[in-house]
Structures are given as C-alpha cells and as structure tokens.
Write an enzyme that holds these catalytic residues in place. Structure first.
Site, PDB file in Angstrom:
ATOM      1  N   LYS A 204      45.005  34.790 -17.392  1.00 51.37           N
ATOM      2  CA  LYS A 204      46.211  34.901 -16.677  1.00 51.37           C
ATOM      3  C   LYS A 204      47.182  34.244 -17.424  1.00 51.37           C
ATOM      4  O   LYS A 204      47.476  33.389 -17.782  1.00 51.37           O
ATOM      5  CB  LYS A 204      46.164  33.932 -15.586  1.00 51.37           C
ATOM      6  CG  LYS A 204      47.234  34.461 -14.297  1.00 51.37           C
ATOM      7  CD  LYS A 204      47.876  33.139 -13.850  1.00 51.37           C
ATOM      8  CE  LYS A 204      48.795  32.419 -14.391  1.00 51.37           C
ATOM      9  NZ  LYS A 204      49.945  32.975 -14.854  1.00 51.37           N
ATOM     10  N   GLU A 285      44.618  20.830 -21.437  1.00 51.13           N
ATOM     11  CA  GLU A 285      45.675  20.307 -22.685  1.00 51.13           C
ATOM     12  C   GLU A 285      46.813  20.398 -22.191  1.00 51.13           C
ATOM     13  O   GLU A 285      47.641  21.463 -21.790  1.00 51.13           O
ATOM     14  CB  GLU A 285      45.295  21.315 -23.779  1.00 51.13           C
ATOM     15  CG  GLU A 285      43.965  21.587 -24.412  1.00 51.13           C
ATOM     16  CD  GLU A 285      43.551  19.978 -24.623  1.00 51.13           C
ATOM     17  OE1 GLU A 285      44.069  19.292 -25.465  1.00 51.13           O
ATOM     18  OE2 GLU A 285      42.548  19.733 -24.189  1.00 51.13           O
ATOM     19  N   CYS A 319      54.407  21.393 -27.596  1.00 42.20           N
ATOM     20  CA  CYS A 319      54.064  20.250 -27.313  1.00 42.20           C
ATOM     21  C   CYS A 319      53.934  19.257 -28.307  1.00 42.20           C
ATOM     22  O   CYS A 319      53.961  17.819 -27.769  1.00 42.20           O
ATOM     23  CB  CYS A 319      52.369  20.358 -26.654  1.00 42.20           C
ATOM     24  SG  CYS A 319      51.450  21.430 -27.831  1.00 42.20           S
ATOM     25  N   GLU A 415      58.960  14.260 -20.495  1.00 41.82           N
ATOM     26  CA  GLU A 415      58.760  15.451 -21.420  1.00 41.82           C
ATOM     27  C   GLU A 415      60.013  16.258 -20.994  1.00 41.82           C
ATOM     28  O   GLU A 415      59.863  17.007 -19.936  1.00 41.82           O
ATOM     29  CB  GLU A 415      57.501  16.002 -21.587  1.00 41.82           C
ATOM     30  CG  GLU A 415      57.367  17.249 -22.550  1.00 41.82           C
ATOM     31  CD  GLU A 415      56.050  18.026 -22.380  1.00 41.82           C
ATOM     32  OE1 GLU A 415      55.771  18.419 -21.298  1.00 41.82           O
ATOM     33  OE2 GLU A 415      55.481  18.264 -23.352  1.00 41.82           O
TER      34      GLU A 415
HETATM   35  P1  NDP Z   1      53.110  25.328 -16.999  1.00 46.52           P
HETATM   36  O1  NDP Z   1      52.197  24.376 -16.580  1.00 46.52           O
HETATM   37  O2  NDP Z   1      54.422  25.359 -16.200  1.00 46.52           O
HETATM   38  O3  NDP Z   1      52.057  26.643 -17.146  1.00 46.52           O
HETATM   39  C1  NDP Z   1      51.252  26.962 -17.895  1.00 46.52           C
HETATM   40  C2  NDP Z   1      50.291  28.050 -17.110  1.00 46.52           C
HETATM   41  O4  NDP Z   1      49.936  27.647 -15.763  1.00 46.52           O
HETATM   42  C3  NDP Z   1      51.180  29.364 -17.052  1.00 46.52           C
HETATM   43  O5  NDP Z   1      50.087  30.463 -17.310  1.00 46.52           O
HETATM   44  C4  NDP Z   1      51.443  29.278 -15.560  1.00 46.52           C
HETATM   45  O6  NDP Z   1      51.710  30.307 -14.781  1.00 46.52           O
HETATM   46  C5  NDP Z   1      50.150  28.401 -15.100  1.00 46.52           C
HETATM   47  N1  NDP Z   1      50.042  28.000 -13.734  1.00 46.52           N
HETATM   48  C6  NDP Z   1      51.252  27.629 -12.997  1.00 46.52           C
HETATM   49  N2  NDP Z   1      50.918  27.115 -11.643  1.00 46.52           N
HETATM   50  C7  NDP Z   1      49.659  27.276 -11.720  1.00 46.52           C
HETATM   51  C8  NDP Z   1      48.669  27.017 -10.731  1.00 46.52           C
HETATM   52  N3  NDP Z   1      48.742  26.513  -9.289  1.00 46.52           N
HETATM   53  N4  NDP Z   1      47.222  27.342 -10.830  1.00 46.52           N
HETATM   54  C9  NDP Z   1      46.903  28.140 -12.143  1.00 46.52           C
HETATM   55  N5  NDP Z   1      47.922  28.299 -12.916  1.00 46.52           N
HETATM   56  C10 NDP Z   1      49.214  27.975 -12.821  1.00 46.52           C
HETATM   57  O7  NDP Z   1      53.638  25.074 -18.585  1.00 46.52           O
HETATM   58  P2  NDP Z   1      54.334  25.800 -19.603  1.00 46.52           P
HETATM   59  O8  NDP Z   1      53.771  27.175 -19.607  1.00 46.52           O
HETATM   60  O9  NDP Z   1      55.872  25.691 -19.160  1.00 46.52           O
HETATM   61  O10 NDP Z   1      53.993  25.306 -20.826  1.00 46.52           O
HETATM   62  C11 NDP Z   1      54.686  24.135 -21.514  1.00 46.52           C
HETATM   63  C12 NDP Z   1      53.807  22.822 -21.275  1.00 46.52           C
HETATM   64  O11 NDP Z   1      52.822  23.197 -22.081  1.00 46.52           O
HETATM   65  C13 NDP Z   1      54.432  21.749 -21.871  1.00 46.52           C
HETATM   66  O12 NDP Z   1      54.262  20.520 -21.009  1.00 46.52           O
HETATM   67  C14 NDP Z   1      53.759  21.618 -23.212  1.00 46.52           C
HETATM   68  O13 NDP Z   1      53.770  20.405 -23.628  1.00 46.52           O
HETATM   69  C15 NDP Z   1      52.323  21.951 -22.981  1.00 46.52           C
HETATM   70  N6  NDP Z   1      51.615  22.536 -24.153  1.00 46.52           N
HETATM   71  C16 NDP Z   1      50.611  21.622 -24.411  1.00 46.52           C
HETATM   72  C17 NDP Z   1      49.871  21.972 -25.748  1.00 46.52           C
HETATM   73  C18 NDP Z   1      48.684  21.139 -25.926  1.00 46.52           C
HETATM   74  O14 NDP Z   1      48.122  21.703 -26.608  1.00 46.52           O
HETATM   75  N7  NDP Z   1      48.446  20.038 -25.287  1.00 46.52           N
HETATM   76  C19 NDP Z   1      50.366  23.102 -26.460  1.00 46.52           C
HETATM   77  C20 NDP Z   1      51.118  24.046 -25.695  1.00 46.52           C
HETATM   78  C21 NDP Z   1      52.055  23.493 -24.506  1.00 46.52           C
HETATM   79  P3  NDP Z   1      53.154  30.985 -14.654  1.00 46.52           P
HETATM   80  O15 NDP Z   1      53.756  31.011 -15.906  1.00 46.52           O
HETATM   81  O16 NDP Z   1      52.981  32.266 -14.014  1.00 46.52           O
HETATM   82  O17 NDP Z   1      53.713  29.868 -13.787  1.00 46.52           O
END
Ligand code: NDP
Length: 515
Positions: A204, A285, A319, A415
């Site tokens: 997804k 993560e 991140c 963050e």
């Molecule tokens: P989000 O948490 O908003 O979204 C991540 C994914 O989760 C997207 O595909 C999103 O879909 C999906 N999602 C949202 N709600 C749900 C749900 N209820 N059930 C299942 N899936 C869901 O993060 P961002 O995309 O904004 O990414 C940024 C974040 O990621 C930052 O906090 C960053 O630090 C972190 N990150 C961490 C990394 C690591 O290795 N630790 C690496 C890279 C980023 P949709 O887009 O459709 O909402």
C-alpha cells in the site's frame, strides 16, 4: 554466482552531459503522465475511484492518477498474495535472488527516468532523487545475496544417532506500508526484503507518491515475478490500511512512517482476531528528532557544513535529518554564525532546475511545518527563514534556524519533518550528552569532536540506532550502515542489514533418528 555486492554509484551532475540527460528524462516523463491501475494477482484492476498525484512544486500539474482500492480490492489482493505463497515459498533461494538481481538491472537501466519521476512527484533535486533510486537498486542487490544465504541450513551441533537440521522458512503473506519521503528506496526495500525470503506481499504506497510506486510495479512485471507475489494496492490508510492490518489472514505488517501511525498499527496488529492462527509479526520504523553535537575541539567549519547538509537535504524531510544542533558553550556563537550564514545562502526553488532546497511534499505538510514554526517563535529566537516562499503556487518553506532553544521546548522535542533546525546550548560535553538523549526518539545522531575519549563516550552513551562521527548524519548506505532506530524511532528492523530477511522467516528444526 553473483558479483560481490557494491553500492550503486552516483552521477556527477556538474558534468553537463549528465545534467542534460537528466533534464531530458524530466521532459520525457512529463510527456507521459497517465493513469495506473491496481495490480492484483498480476492483473490490472480499475476501481473507478482515482487518486490524483500532484507536483508539489507546481500543484496545478497532475503527475498521474492511480486507482484507489476499497476493502473488497484489499481482500482480493490479500487472497492473491496467499494464492501465490505456496509456490513462491518453495522457489529456491538462488532463483529468488535472480529475480531480484534482474529487478535491480531494470531499475538501473531506468535510473534517470525513475529519478525524474521523483523530481516531479516528490520534489527531490537530481542528487536526492538519484540517491533514492540508487538505494532501491542496492536493496535488490543486497537482499538477493541474503536470499541465497538464508536458504542454507543453520549450524547445529551433531548428536549421535540422529540427523539434526535447522533451516529458515518464509512466514506467509504480509502487507507493506511505506512513507512518501523515500518513495522508491523504502518501498522497494520493505517489499523485496520479505519477498527475497520467500513471502508474498500487498504493497500500500503512500498517497502522496503513488506514481513512482506504480512505475516500480512495471519493473516488477518486467523482472518476471510470478503473479500475486507483489500486489499493488494504493488506498487510504484509514480504509484499506486498517482493514489489512486487522485482517486475520495478514501474517506480517512492515511499516515505515510517523510515530502516531506506527503506534496505531502496532496496537491493532497485536489484537488476535477470530480465525487468526498466528501472532502477527509487526515492524514499525518511525520518526526521529536527530541531533548533532559539536564540541570545542571539533573542526568547526566542517561541523557547520555537515549540520546544514544534514538539516536541509530534501527539505529536512528525512527521518535521519539533523533537527537538533547541540553546541557546547565555548563554540556556540561561532558555529551558530557559520550555520546561519550557510543557511541564508541556500537557494530555494524548483527541484527540476536542480536547486538545493525544494518544495515540501504537500499543502497540509507545509501548513503543519509553518504552524510549528509559529509555535517556535514563541519559545525561541528565529534566526533565519520562517516563511513560506511564493513560487508557482508550490509548497516552499525557507530553511529555518531557531537559536536559544531550550531542551524541553516543543520544537526541540516534536518531529517537525521539514526544513527547521533547533539550536541548543550545552554547558559542556556532559550536558550535551544529556540533551542528546533527552527525547523519546533514538534514530540517528552524531558528534563532531577531535577528542578520542569523547568519541568513545558518544559510541557508548549516545542512544541512537545510527551514530555518525565527524560527518553528516544522513545518507546511510545499504549493506554498509544498516539502518533503524531505538526507542520510539521503532522496532530497529535495520533495513539494509545482515538480519533483515530473518525478520520475515521462522526457523524449523528437524531431528531424524536413524534407529
Ligand atoms: P505516515 O505515518 O503519515 O504514513 C506512512 C504510511 O502509513 C503511508 O503509506 C500512509 O498512507 C500509511 N497509513 C496512514 N494511516 C494508516 C492506517 N491507519 N493504517 C495503515 N496505514 C496507514 O508517515 P509519512 O508518510 O508522512 O512519512 C513520514 C514519517 O516517516 C516521519 O515521521 C519519518 O520520520 C518517518 N520515517 C521513518 C523512517 C525510519 O526508517 N525510521 C524512514 C523514513 C521515514 P497514506 O499516505 O495513504 O496516509
């Protein structure tokens, strides 16, 4: 059998031939905006509901549309993944590896084209976009070699009169939920890791970057993966995300994203539903509030330069981005002055013109960053930036630096995920260690110092999954710097590390007595 693993090289875009080729790739991509279906069991599926992907630098430009899944489609995708599992799980490790190496070759052949998609869909300049594609290629090559390793039996001691063997087996069909900020690399790594181990997946993609994900699916098809091994399911997190996370037939959840969403998924995935014959494996993560400490013995010029690169690369939307700069009192003024000067000199503009600082991902993200900046104005001293930049309606924000930030301030703890740095003053190195560890996260961090004893202390006491000494704190390389954080930064899955595939496998031990 395969060449030894090496990281994919980057282009030199100061060479005009490379820059011209990249611009040509952007023009080519721009002439091909189109509509993409879901892919379920190898078949394209149109749902009649469309998600538009827009160029953050020019929101009037629709980069492409993808079909949006509903729960029925999510169910079919999970069924397709399970249907493909028995055969794929029995494909031997070497043959699985060949699929991944082939996939890497296809991505490599499309390197500038895929990078250009990222430039337009995610506002990554040439270097940032190409680095993301290179990392995706690295994941395929690196996990391919691990697919071979994990198919070997594990060492056990002999026992008289018996044949004892332990080996790893894949666990089943799972779901992959990546973020938008490394729209190819993270999606690919989180997908091909479990698949290399013999599992099947429903992917997804993040809603902000579905086109690059759909382009990846073309490469999956060209690489000859059997239908149903990798299914593509764009859809709203709240609708299909929750549905798949809760589903009793989901074997594992591989998530990267924000702490808020990660915690929600971790809780939901821990519930055992009717008919669910396993505990789900769930890897989260999550975010970071990553810090760089500079002491009075450091090379201050190098430290300031590394701070600015680590803070504002891809607009701070990593991140691993350096979002807290901790300066010991003796050098606070000098380093801050350098950081401010370097930040003021950063050009802001379109990624497609290869400008250093580009638009942030969405209007809502721009709004949220600006509101965090407003909150910062009330608790610290704004030194540079702080405003939106009006250019083609794009979601630009000036690189922003706050000084005199208290360690417990909102902007030192929360963050922000944008081009915003909080600079904190430490009384001395001891105090710097305390401030460094004083957040709920523990992803990346670093130290600039020339004192051996302090470097050793940082190695022991800086509580982060990825620590960098005398260099920038971003840009972990697959296979070289396994990546993943501590505490609320997540489950420490260590993407690009030697144990990654084992997260999606279980060990079977067979003891056969001869008489
Ligand atoms: P989000 O948490 O908003 O979204 C991540 C994914 O989760 C997207 O595909 C999103 O879909 C999906 N999602 C949202 N709600 C749900 C749900 N209820 N059930 C299942 N899936 C869901 O993060 P961002 O995309 O904004 O990414 C940024 C974040 O990621 C930052 O906090 C960053 O630090 C972190 N990150 C961490 C990394 C690591 O290795 N630790 C690496 C890279 C980023 P949709 O887009 O459709 O909402």
């Amino acid at each position: 059998m395969f060449e030894p693993y090496v990281n994919e090289p980057y282009s030199d875009f100061t060479d005009t031939r490379n820059a011209d080729a990249y611009r040509a790739a952007i023009a080519d991509v721009r002439s091909r905006f189109t509509q993409y279906p879901l892919i379920i069991g190898g078949e394209p599926v149109e749902t009649g509901r469309e998600l538009e992907s827009i160029n953050p630098a020019r929101p009037a430009e629709i980069v492409g549309t993808v079909s949006l899944a509903d729960q029925g489609a999510a169910q079919r995708a999970l069924d397709a993944a399970w249907a493909a599992f028995p055969a794929w799980s029995r494909v031997d490790g070497v043959a699985r590896a060949r699929h991944l190496v082939k996939l890497a070759a296809i991505l490599r052949a499309r390197k500038y084209e895929l990078s250009a998609w990222e430039t337009i869909e995610a506002s990554k300049n040439y270097l940032e976009a190409e680095a993301d594609v290179a990392e995706a290629i690295d994941f395929c090559e690196y996990y391919a070699r691990q697919a071979v390793e994990v198919s070997e039996p594990l060492p056990v001691y002999p026992y008289p009169g018996e044949d004892n063997e332990s080996h790893l087996v894949p666990i089943g069909a799972g779901i992959v939920i990546p973020p938008w900020n490394f729209p190819l690399a993270i999606l690919v790594g989180m997908t091909v890791g479990p698949v290399a181990a013999g599992n099947t997946v429903v992917v997804k993609p993040a809603s902000a970057t579905p086109v690059i994900a759909a382009e990846f699916m073309k490469a999956v098809e060209a690489a000859g993966f059997p239908p149903g091994v990798i299914n593509f399911l764009p859809g709203a997190g709240s609708e299909v995300g929750d549905f798949l996370v809760d589903h009793p037939r989901t074997r594992f959840v591989n998530f990267t994203g924000s702490m808020e969403v990660g915690l929600r998924i971790a809780q939901r995935a821990s519930v055992v539903h009717d008919g669910q014959p396993w505990l789900k494996r769930a890897y989260m993560e999550m975010g970071g509030k990553d810090a760089l400490v500079v002491d009075e013995t450091a090379d201050l010029e190098a430290a300031a330069a590394a701070a600015v690169v680590g803070a504002f690369g891809f607009q701070g939307q990593k991140c691993s981005a350096m979002s807290r700069l901790i300066l010991v009192d003796d050098v606070y003024d000098e380093v801050l002055e350098r950081v401010v000067a370097l930040t003021e000199a950063l050009p802001v503009g379109p990624a497609e013109d290869n400008v250093r600082v580009n638009a942030v991902i969405t209007a809502s993200q721009q709004h949220s960053i600006l509101s965090d900046i407003d909150r910062g104005r009330g608790e610290a001293k704004l030194l540079v930036g702080g405003e939106a930049v009006d250019l083609d309606g794009g979601y630009y924000i000036q690189p922003t630096v706050f000084g005199d930030v208290g360690p417990d301030a909102y902007i030192a703890q929360h963050e922000i995920f944008g081009p915003v740095v909080s600079v904190l003053r430490a009384r001395d190195f001891d105090n710097a260690v305390e401030i460094f560890n004083g957040t709920q996260y523990g992803l990346t961090g670093g130290l600039f110092s020339s004192r051996r004893d302090r470097i050793e202390r940082a190695r022991q006491e800086f509580h982060v999954g990825n620590l960098y000494i005398n260099r920038k704190i971003t840009g972990a390389l697959v296979g070289v710097q396994p990546f993943g954080g501590f505490n609320m930064s997540g489950s420490n899955a260590k993407a690009g590390g030697p144990d990654y595939l084992r997260l999606f496998m279980e060990m079977k031990t067979v003891a056969e007595r001869w008489l």
